[in-house]
Design an enzyme around this catalytic site. Sequence first.
Site, PDB file in Angstrom:
ATOM      1  N   LYS A 151       0.796  -1.208   0.159  1.00 53.29           N
ATOM      2  CA  LYS A 151      -0.005  -0.088  -0.104  1.00 53.29           C
ATOM      3  C   LYS A 151       0.698   1.093  -0.055  1.00 53.29           C
ATOM      4  O   LYS A 151       1.600   1.315   0.740  1.00 53.29           O
ATOM      5  CB  LYS A 151      -1.044  -0.049   1.384  1.00 53.29           C
ATOM      6  CG  LYS A 151      -2.145  -0.954   1.191  1.00 53.29           C
ATOM      7  CD  LYS A 151      -3.019  -0.937   2.322  1.00 53.29           C
ATOM      8  CE  LYS A 151      -3.847  -2.073   2.262  1.00 53.29           C
ATOM      9  NZ  LYS A 151      -4.945  -1.885   1.281  1.00 53.29           N
ATOM     10  N   ARG A 190      -9.958 -11.962   1.291  1.00 52.10           N
ATOM     11  CA  ARG A 190     -10.607 -13.016   0.943  1.00 52.10           C
ATOM     12  C   ARG A 190     -10.091 -14.250   0.742  1.00 52.10           C
ATOM     13  O   ARG A 190     -10.746 -15.253   0.939  1.00 52.10           O
ATOM     14  CB  ARG A 190     -11.065 -12.677  -0.591  1.00 52.10           C
ATOM     15  CG  ARG A 190      -9.976 -12.415  -1.453  1.00 52.10           C
ATOM     16  CD  ARG A 190     -10.312 -11.519  -2.729  1.00 52.10           C
ATOM     17  NE  ARG A 190     -10.527 -10.157  -2.638  1.00 52.10           N
ATOM     18  CZ  ARG A 190     -10.716  -9.338  -3.346  1.00 52.10           C
ATOM     19  NH1 ARG A 190     -11.119  -9.517  -4.782  1.00 52.10           N
ATOM     20  NH2 ARG A 190     -11.058  -7.957  -3.062  1.00 52.10           N
TER      21      ARG A 190
HETATM   22  N1  BES Z   1      -8.063  -4.161   3.930  1.00 51.92           N
HETATM   23  C1  BES Z   1      -8.164  -3.959   2.732  1.00 51.92           C
HETATM   24  C2  BES Z   1      -9.647  -2.868   2.366  1.00 51.92           C
HETATM   25  C3  BES Z   1      -9.794  -1.704   3.147  1.00 51.92           C
HETATM   26  C4  BES Z   1      -9.632  -0.335   2.339  1.00 51.92           C
HETATM   27  C5  BES Z   1     -10.467  -1.591   4.470  1.00 51.92           C
HETATM   28  C6  BES Z   1      -9.810   0.742   3.227  1.00 51.92           C
HETATM   29  C7  BES Z   1     -10.513  -0.470   4.935  1.00 51.92           C
HETATM   30  C8  BES Z   1     -10.412   0.691   4.306  1.00 51.92           C
HETATM   31  C9  BES Z   1      -8.272  -4.959   1.422  1.00 51.92           C
HETATM   32  O1  BES Z   1      -7.389  -5.784   2.220  1.00 51.92           O
HETATM   33  C10 BES Z   1      -7.803  -4.266   0.351  1.00 51.92           C
HETATM   34  O2  BES Z   1      -6.701  -3.930   0.329  1.00 51.92           O
HETATM   35  N2  BES Z   1      -8.479  -4.354  -0.594  1.00 51.92           N
HETATM   36  C11 BES Z   1      -8.172  -3.930  -1.825  1.00 51.92           C
HETATM   37  C12 BES Z   1      -8.369  -4.926  -2.752  1.00 51.92           C
HETATM   38  C13 BES Z   1      -7.931  -4.503  -4.360  1.00 51.92           C
HETATM   39  C14 BES Z   1      -6.605  -5.008  -4.156  1.00 51.92           C
HETATM   40  C15 BES Z   1      -8.679  -5.440  -5.194  1.00 51.92           C
HETATM   41  C16 BES Z   1      -8.740  -2.545  -1.803  1.00 51.92           C
HETATM   42  O3  BES Z   1      -9.969  -2.517  -1.589  1.00 51.92           O
HETATM   43  O4  BES Z   1      -8.164  -1.572  -2.605  1.00 51.92           O
HETATM   44 MN    MN Z   2      -5.416  -5.651   1.510  1.00 48.61          MN
END
Ligand code: BES
Ligand code: MN
Length: 491
Positions: free
Chosen positions: A272, A347
Amino acid sequence: MEVRGIDTPRLEWSGDCLVVGLFEEAVEITGELGELDQKLSGTLAELIAEVDFKGKEGSSAVTRVGSGSPIRKVAVVGLGKADALKLETLRRATAAAVRMGKKEKCKTLGLSFPVWQENAALTAQAITEAIELTLHQDHRFKSDADENGNKLEQIELLGMAGQDEAIALARSIGLGVILARELVAAPANIVTPPVMAETAEAIAREFGLELEILEQADCEKLGMGAFLGVAKASELPPKFIHLTYRPAGTPRKRVAIVGKGLTFDSGGLNIKPTGSGIEMMKTDMGGAAATLGAAKAIALIKPDVEVHFISAVTENMISGRAMHPGDILTASNGKTIEVNNTDAEGRLTLADALVYTDKLGLDAIVDLATLTGACVIALGDHIAGMWTENEAIAQQIAQASELSGEKFWRMPMEEKYFEGMKSVVADMKNTGPRPGGAITAALFLKQFVKDTPWAHLDVAGPVWTDKESGYNNAGATGFPVRTLVNWVLGD
Ligand code: BES
Ligand code: MN
Ligand code: ZN
């Protein structure tokens, strides 16, 4: 701090501050309210006129009563229109009253609020929930926590005598919400996978629940390649938690609550970037935290329902051992997954947790997860997404949410979008295209539930609030513990 229901009429109540809830159409001082005003030498009417109080939701005012009166202060809190009264309105009005009582240095508070839909039990429960949640403040990580000053000692609910059971129920639920809040708010260097397992152990020990912790080797034996793929780069051992509450007699129903438990989500090698909120990814175990919070509440309430609380807990980290983008993992149901994005890790952990839970042969599974940023974009910070193809569960969750005031919006399980998850080399990829990202995440999870009626809740938005709002203080909210408990207690 003590909450109790009393039947002392407001004319005879004595204490530091009497708070009267008023509807928009009832701000004129007549009848019994007029008598109260007379007793307070016109202070109530003066207050209402002075601040032009109209009874609007969210409005409130307080003033000092002349000496010689059995009450020191009197306050009014607006409840909006009488025919639109909701339990949530009462919770918010209670939060306003409690915040005012603290600010005004009151030790005793009398709350005089109307009964919602002639249901005194639900009214007393909602008010007590709001009291507990407003008063909960998390100063664990402040060295100079200012805990001095007068504290609220007693809150009396006028007209609520005989509601001890409802008040006790609210306190049990409140303890569950507070546990979830404190787990979410604690950073990733404090709440680690082993600490999540220890928290489950503490609940099991205190309340006599059954507990099984699957260690890495146990998960390997079960073929949990998706969960373990995520866990690979962490220095900390993964913990698969299975906590079970069994009622004394034959259970009326048997259900499971499955929570996403990433104690930190760095994104993995698809790391991230700064600005993506990486520093908030300690909240990525919000699903597991609410699962343990619900477990604590259920253990205290002891309903006639068998409930399994499950979470595959780990961190999503980077190291020389990290899974690579493009790796192919095999989940415990034999399905193969091409990891085209290591940041879609929740997931993967849920896949194995759902396969495991499905095999328990229960009546229903609800999973909850801070799963996608896409869900936050779709519904904002205050509303969670719900996906299910089971109308009965959809209705049960809607009803539980109506009572809790925690909001959900049903989202489509649009099969066609699963085309976006097709992989050239494996059964599926773990991410599809950006559009509909919360829906493809739900469709991915669906591949791992074969037999059990199931609902998926994406709670990425509401588990945290930057600003104080109603009975939530800034920080972790404990969402959706109250909805989960209502769901278990419901039909
Ligand atoms: N934990 C995150 C989702 C999330 C994002 C929770 C913002 C709380 C606030 C999840 O694991 C994630 O990183 N999801 C990605 C998925 C993408 C790579 C398809 C996302 O939502 O960007
Ligand atoms: Mn994630
Ligand atoms: Zn995540």
